[in-house]
Design a protein around this motif. Structure first.
Motif, PDB file in Angstrom:
ATOM      1  N   LEU A   1      -7.187  11.486   5.431  1.00 25.60           N
ATOM      2  CA  LEU A   1      -6.532  12.922   4.723  1.00 25.60           C
ATOM      3  C   LEU A   1      -5.713  12.290   3.597  1.00 25.60           C
ATOM      4  CD1 LEU A   1      -5.905  15.051   7.712  1.00 25.60           C
ATOM      5  CD2 LEU A   1      -7.942  15.444   6.169  1.00 25.60           C
ATOM      6  N   ILE A   2      -6.012  12.484   2.474  1.00 20.88           N
ATOM      7  CA  ILE A   2      -5.341  11.984   1.158  1.00 20.88           C
ATOM      8  C   ILE A   2      -4.777  13.096   0.286  1.00 20.88           C
ATOM      9  CG2 ILE A   2      -6.574   9.898   1.506  1.00 20.88           C
ATOM     10  CD1 ILE A   2      -7.678  10.801  -1.484  1.00 20.88           C
ATOM     11  N   ARG A   3      -3.701  12.769  -0.506  1.00 20.72           N
ATOM     12  CA  ARG A   3      -3.480  13.427  -1.845  1.00 20.72           C
ATOM     13  C   ARG A   3      -3.909  12.862  -2.873  1.00 20.72           C
ATOM     14  NH1 ARG A   3       2.911  14.942  -0.510  1.00 20.72           N
ATOM     15  NH2 ARG A   3       2.768  15.483  -2.747  1.00 20.72           N
ATOM     16  N   GLU A   4      -3.979  13.471  -4.146  1.00 16.74           N
ATOM     17  CA  GLU A   4      -4.409  12.892  -5.041  1.00 16.74           C
ATOM     18  C   GLU A   4      -3.347  12.882  -6.259  1.00 16.74           C
ATOM     19  OE1 GLU A   4      -7.049  11.505  -6.785  1.00 16.74           O
ATOM     20  OE2 GLU A   4      -8.823  11.869  -5.431  1.00 16.74           O
ATOM     21  N   GLY A   5      -3.479  12.026  -7.228  1.00 19.10           N
ATOM     22  CA  GLY A   5      -2.523  11.923  -8.302  1.00 19.10           C
ATOM     23  C   GLY A   5      -2.964  12.975  -9.320  1.00 19.10           C
ATOM     24  N   GLY A   6      -3.984  13.496  -9.443  1.00 16.50           N
ATOM     25  CA  GLY A   6      -4.558  14.315 -10.837  1.00 16.50           C
ATOM     26  C   GLY A   6      -4.569  15.752 -10.423  1.00 16.50           C
ATOM     27  N   SER A   7      -4.697  16.509 -11.247  1.00 15.63           N
ATOM     28  CA  SER A   7      -4.694  17.998 -11.312  1.00 15.63           C
ATOM     29  C   SER A   7      -5.962  18.799 -11.185  1.00 15.63           C
ATOM     30  CB  SER A   7      -3.683  18.429 -12.616  1.00 15.63           C
ATOM     31  OG  SER A   7      -2.621  17.551 -12.649  1.00 15.63           O
ATOM     32  N   ILE A   8      -5.904  19.830 -10.411  1.00 17.41           N
ATOM     33  CA  ILE A   8      -7.090  20.906 -10.603  1.00 17.41           C
ATOM     34  C   ILE A   8      -6.415  22.187 -10.644  1.00 17.41           C
ATOM     35  CG2 ILE A   8      -9.152  21.626  -9.950  1.00 17.41           C
ATOM     36  CD1 ILE A   8      -9.707  18.994  -8.232  1.00 17.41           C
ATOM     37  N   PRO A   9      -5.748  22.601 -11.567  1.00 22.97           N
ATOM     38  CA  PRO A   9      -5.007  23.945 -11.604  1.00 22.97           C
ATOM     39  C   PRO A   9      -5.569  25.024 -10.896  1.00 22.97           C
ATOM     40  CG  PRO A   9      -4.972  22.676 -13.922  1.00 22.97           C
ATOM     41  CD  PRO A   9      -5.957  22.132 -13.079  1.00 22.97           C
TER      42      PRO A   9
ATOM     43  N   LYS B   1       0.775  -1.034   0.043  1.00 23.15           N
ATOM     44  CA  LYS B   1       0.026  -0.086  -0.062  1.00 23.15           C
ATOM     45  C   LYS B   1       0.780   1.271  -0.011  1.00 23.15           C
ATOM     46  CE  LYS B   1      -2.108   0.946   3.767  1.00 23.15           C
ATOM     47  NZ  LYS B   1      -3.290   1.017   4.997  1.00 23.15           N
ATOM     48  N   VAL B   2       2.022   1.384   0.885  1.00 19.88           N
ATOM     49  CA  VAL B   2       2.641   2.738   0.967  1.00 19.88           C
ATOM     50  C   VAL B   2       3.197   2.957  -0.298  1.00 19.88           C
ATOM     51  CG1 VAL B   2       4.574   3.583   1.962  1.00 19.88           C
ATOM     52  CG2 VAL B   2       2.873   2.167   3.390  1.00 19.88           C
ATOM     53  N   ASN B   3       3.966   2.167  -0.842  1.00 17.38           N
ATOM     54  CA  ASN B   3       4.659   2.566  -2.129  1.00 17.38           C
ATOM     55  C   ASN B   3       3.396   2.762  -3.205  1.00 17.38           C
ATOM     56  OD1 ASN B   3       7.537   2.291  -2.118  1.00 17.38           O
ATOM     57  ND2 ASN B   3       7.354   0.310  -1.426  1.00 17.38           N
ATOM     58  N   LEU B   4       2.438   1.803  -3.350  1.00 14.00           N
ATOM     59  CA  LEU B   4       1.633   2.075  -4.436  1.00 14.00           C
ATOM     60  C   LEU B   4       1.060   3.444  -4.286  1.00 14.00           C
ATOM     61  CD1 LEU B   4       0.263   0.475  -6.655  1.00 14.00           C
ATOM     62  CD2 LEU B   4      -1.437  -0.195  -5.172  1.00 14.00           C
ATOM     63  N   LEU B   5       0.663   3.871  -3.247  1.00 13.83           N
ATOM     64  CA  LEU B   5      -0.050   5.224  -2.838  1.00 13.83           C
ATOM     65  C   LEU B   5       1.039   6.379  -2.962  1.00 13.83           C
ATOM     66  CD1 LEU B   5      -2.148   4.696   0.193  1.00 13.83           C
ATOM     67  CD2 LEU B   5      -3.116   4.934  -2.356  1.00 13.83           C
ATOM     68  N   ALA B   6       2.454   6.127  -2.679  1.00 13.56           N
ATOM     69  CA  ALA B   6       3.461   7.094  -2.941  1.00 13.56           C
ATOM     70  C   ALA B   6       3.591   7.411  -4.298  1.00 13.56           C
ATOM     71  CB  ALA B   6       4.581   6.677  -2.300  1.00 13.56           C
ATOM     72  N   HIS B   7       3.450   6.574  -5.197  1.00 16.66           N
ATOM     73  CA  HIS B   7       3.792   6.706  -6.322  1.00 16.66           C
ATOM     74  C   HIS B   7       2.704   7.110  -7.188  1.00 16.66           C
ATOM     75  CE1 HIS B   7       7.531   4.391  -5.484  1.00 16.66           C
ATOM     76  NE2 HIS B   7       7.969   4.814  -6.637  1.00 16.66           N
ATOM     77  N   ARG B   8       1.364   7.105  -6.706  1.00 14.53           N
ATOM     78  CA  ARG B   8       0.243   7.751  -7.133  1.00 14.53           C
ATOM     79  C   ARG B   8       0.210   9.034  -6.976  1.00 14.53           C
ATOM     80  NH1 ARG B   8      -5.261   4.649  -5.348  1.00 14.53           N
ATOM     81  NH2 ARG B   8      -5.965   6.368  -6.482  1.00 14.53           N
ATOM     82  N   TRP B   9       0.788   9.448  -5.881  1.00 20.30           N
ATOM     83  CA  TRP B   9       0.593  10.986  -5.294  1.00 20.30           C
ATOM     84  C   TRP B   9       1.844  11.856  -5.076  1.00 20.30           C
ATOM     85  CZ3 TRP B   9      -2.339   9.209  -0.108  1.00 20.30           C
ATOM     86  CH2 TRP B   9      -3.688   8.840  -0.584  1.00 20.30           C
ATOM     87  N   ARG B  10       2.959  11.233  -4.724  1.00 18.19           N
ATOM     88  CA  ARG B  10       3.935  12.245  -4.402  1.00 18.19           C
ATOM     89  C   ARG B  10       5.289  11.993  -5.206  1.00 18.19           C
ATOM     90  NH1 ARG B  10       8.410  11.873  -2.560  1.00 18.19           N
ATOM     91  NH2 ARG B  10       8.180  13.145  -0.598  1.00 18.19           N
ATOM     92  N   TYR B  11       5.157  11.242  -6.095  1.00 19.01           N
ATOM     93  CA  TYR B  11       6.244  11.085  -7.179  1.00 19.01           C
ATOM     94  C   TYR B  11       5.880  11.337  -8.509  1.00 19.01           C
ATOM     95  CZ  TYR B  11       9.026   8.638  -3.617  1.00 19.01           C
ATOM     96  OH  TYR B  11      10.042   8.441  -2.565  1.00 19.01           O
ATOM     97  N   PRO B  12       6.646  11.867  -9.484  1.00 23.04           N
ATOM     98  CA  PRO B  12       6.096  12.153 -10.756  1.00 23.04           C
ATOM     99  C   PRO B  12       5.869  10.956 -11.367  1.00 23.04           C
ATOM    100  CG  PRO B  12       8.341  13.211 -10.146  1.00 23.04           C
ATOM    101  CD  PRO B  12       7.929  12.381  -9.187  1.00 23.04           C
ATOM    102  N   ALA B  13       5.018  10.994 -12.651  1.00 21.25           N
ATOM    103  CA  ALA B  13       4.682   9.669 -13.573  1.00 21.25           C
ATOM    104  C   ALA B  13       4.584  10.244 -14.667  1.00 21.25           C
ATOM    105  CB  ALA B  13       3.461   9.224 -12.580  1.00 21.25           C
ATOM    106  N   LEU B  14       5.116   9.670 -15.942  1.00 24.79           N
ATOM    107  CA  LEU B  14       5.061   9.645 -17.208  1.00 24.79           C
ATOM    108  C   LEU B  14       4.302   8.764 -17.894  1.00 24.79           C
ATOM    109  CD1 LEU B  14       7.926  10.815 -19.378  1.00 24.79           C
ATOM    110  CD2 LEU B  14       6.395   9.355 -20.210  1.00 24.79           C
ATOM    111  N   SER B  15       3.218   9.318 -18.453  1.00 21.82           N
ATOM    112  CA  SER B  15       2.401   8.184 -19.338  1.00 21.82           C
ATOM    113  C   SER B  15       2.358   8.822 -20.885  1.00 21.82           C
ATOM    114  CB  SER B  15       0.938   8.573 -18.851  1.00 21.82           C
ATOM    115  OG  SER B  15       0.881   8.211 -17.378  1.00 21.82           O
TER     116      SER B  15
END
Length: 481
Positions: free
Chosen positions: A419-427, A308-322
């Protein structure tokens, strides 16, 4: 709910009306990205304006703000949908009332039945308590939950505990063209007396437990164009004799990440990413998140991380290229032996604090140009960023806006929210905060499996209807701060 009994009873007794209302909104295909749907995108703003004027109290006032025109790649100019700016005054009182500004968007992502939907995307369909339809959860359903809430105040003649302002746009899915400039221009007028902002355009981490969102990733969206000829070529005549654009493009895309797709190879891109702290790890460990359910919802046999920890960390607090797609390539049925004249790849990088879109853009463009030069190709390359947004994160522990929302969730759902962070963007979240200096809250009502932007987007009927109660309770607690 002891402090708003009339409002809650009204919301319970008008469920069918509210579901029907969502169906009317879903039926308007307000696809902001496509020029052909621009009339419907304008129509959805007018539809919500008329609805609010009809259902809210006599103190409601609004206007449509014109944003001008948009330039399309074919050279045409098309009018942008207007922004709905509204105000609703609180009930009379000798004490000054706080002012809350509600933001939402009324446009949607493209959707076709042939994309793999089980139901018509622009016809609301209820199956086992789930309301399927494009825009049901992103973001027409949450915006309507606000209107349902305020209608209940008006029809029961319950005094509104705070002043309200509304900013409803219809270009969010296409980058909120013109909105950020508008917000800046309203700083000393329309937004001058706003105390708090609230946005309901995100989702729970689970399917059962509510949450509050205190962080979002930013985004840098790139186009990579490679052109090899003045027209499409027949592979039987020209194959083996020319440097093909598609070959170059695929080679470039392969240099963006390692073979796993996990590590971004653009030099310097990771330099400003904040270290992963022990406190963050403990926070992620405590969250209500089912890795197996998430894997099933995705529809894969295995995710990149099993914990869970690594999965959520890479969804929220690390960059991701798609990588999102290649334009200009043959993608229809059958076998077409064509060498495309020009192909355009589209990819994005989700950004985290403290990554800036402009800085990331410079690094990406320089890197791809260097990689292209190594191919020794005579083809023409162009790399440009189509849109960019910055990440946003706040400290919810010190923010009364979040405390009011916590109390509302505990009253309506009987649980302490995650209390969470999200991986998406709402500028616009960061825009509101930076322009006004005021608190911005993300208060979601959608569940983790709602499938925003995907096939079979839905919102659970109970979440949609409870949303009105949650918002009413939130306004009550904001008034007590």
């Amino acid at each position: 709910m002891s402090f708003l009994p009339s409002v809650f009873n009204y919301l319970d007794s008008h469920e069918e009306e509210f579901v029907s209302r969502l169906g009317e909104a879903v039926a308007i295909p307000s696809v902001s990205q496509e020029k052909a749907f621009r009339p419907q995108t304008v129509a959805i703003v007018e539809h919500f304006k008329a609805l609010m004027e009809q259902q809210l109290s006599s103190s409601f006032s609004c206007r449509l703000h014109d944003l001008g025109t948009e330039d399309f790649p074919d050279g045409s100019k098309v009018g942008l949908p207007p922004v709905l700016l509204g105000e609703l005054k609180a009930g009379e009182s000798s004490e000054p009332k706080k002012t809350v500004c509600i933001y939402g968007h009324l446009d949607v992502q493209p959707a076709l039945l042939s994309d793999g939907w089980s139901t018509e995307p622009f016809k609301l369909t209820e199956v086992d308590g789930k309301l399927f339809g494009r825009g049901s959860t992103d973001d027409k359903g949450p915006v309507l939950a606000w209107i349902n809430c305020l209608q209940a105040f008006a029809k029961t003649e319950t005094p509104l505990p705070v002043n309200l302002k509304f900013i409803f746009e219809a270009m969010e899915e296409a980058g909120s063209t013109g909105l950020h400039e508008l917000v800046g221009s309203l700083k000393d007028t329309f937004l001058k007396d706003v105390d708090y902002f609230v946005i309901s355009d995100s989702y729970w981490l689970s399917t059962t437990k509510p949450c509050l969102t205190y962080g979002l990733r930013g985004n840098a969206y790139f186009y990579v164009e490679v052109e090899c000829a003045k027209k499409d070529l027949h592979s039987g005549v020209y194959g083996g004799a020319v440097h093909e654009a598609m070959v170059d493009l695929v080679a470039l895309l392969a240099t963006l990440t390692d073979a796993t797709g996990q590590h971004i190879l653009v030099p310097g891109l990771m330099d400003t990413v904040r270290p992963f702290t022990t406190e963050e790890r403990h926070t992620l460990e405590s969250l209500d998140f089912d890795e197996a359910a998430f894997c099933k919802e995705v529809g894969t046999s295995r995710l990149r991380f099993a914990d869970k920890v690594n999965l959520l960390a890479h969804r929220w607090r690390y960059p991701a290229l798609s990588i999102h797609g290649i334009q200009g390539a043959f993608h229809g049925s059958g076998a077409k032996t064509v060498i495309p004249q020009k192909v355009v790849a589209k990819f994005s990088i989700r950004l985290v604090p403290d990554q800036e879109p402009e800085e990331v853009t410079g690094k990406v463009v320089k890197y791809l140009e260097e990689q292209f030069s190594r191919l020794n190709s005579p083809n023409r390359l162009r790399v440009h960023r189509q849109k960019g947004s910055r990440p946003w994160v706040v400290d919810p522990a010190t923010d009364g806006n979040f405390q009011a929302a916590k109390n509302a969730i505990k009253d309506v759902y009987g649980v302490e929210p995650d209390l969470i962070r999200e991986g998406g963007s709402i500028p616009v979240t960061l825009t509101f905060q930076e322009v006004t200096g005021k608190s911005v809250l993300l208060l979601p009502i959608g569940a983790a499996d709602d499938g925003a932007h995907s096939q079979n987007e839905k919102i659970d009927r109970k979440n949609y209807l409870n949303g009105g109660k949650l918002f009413a309770a939130y306004l009550h607690y904001i008034s007590k701060l």
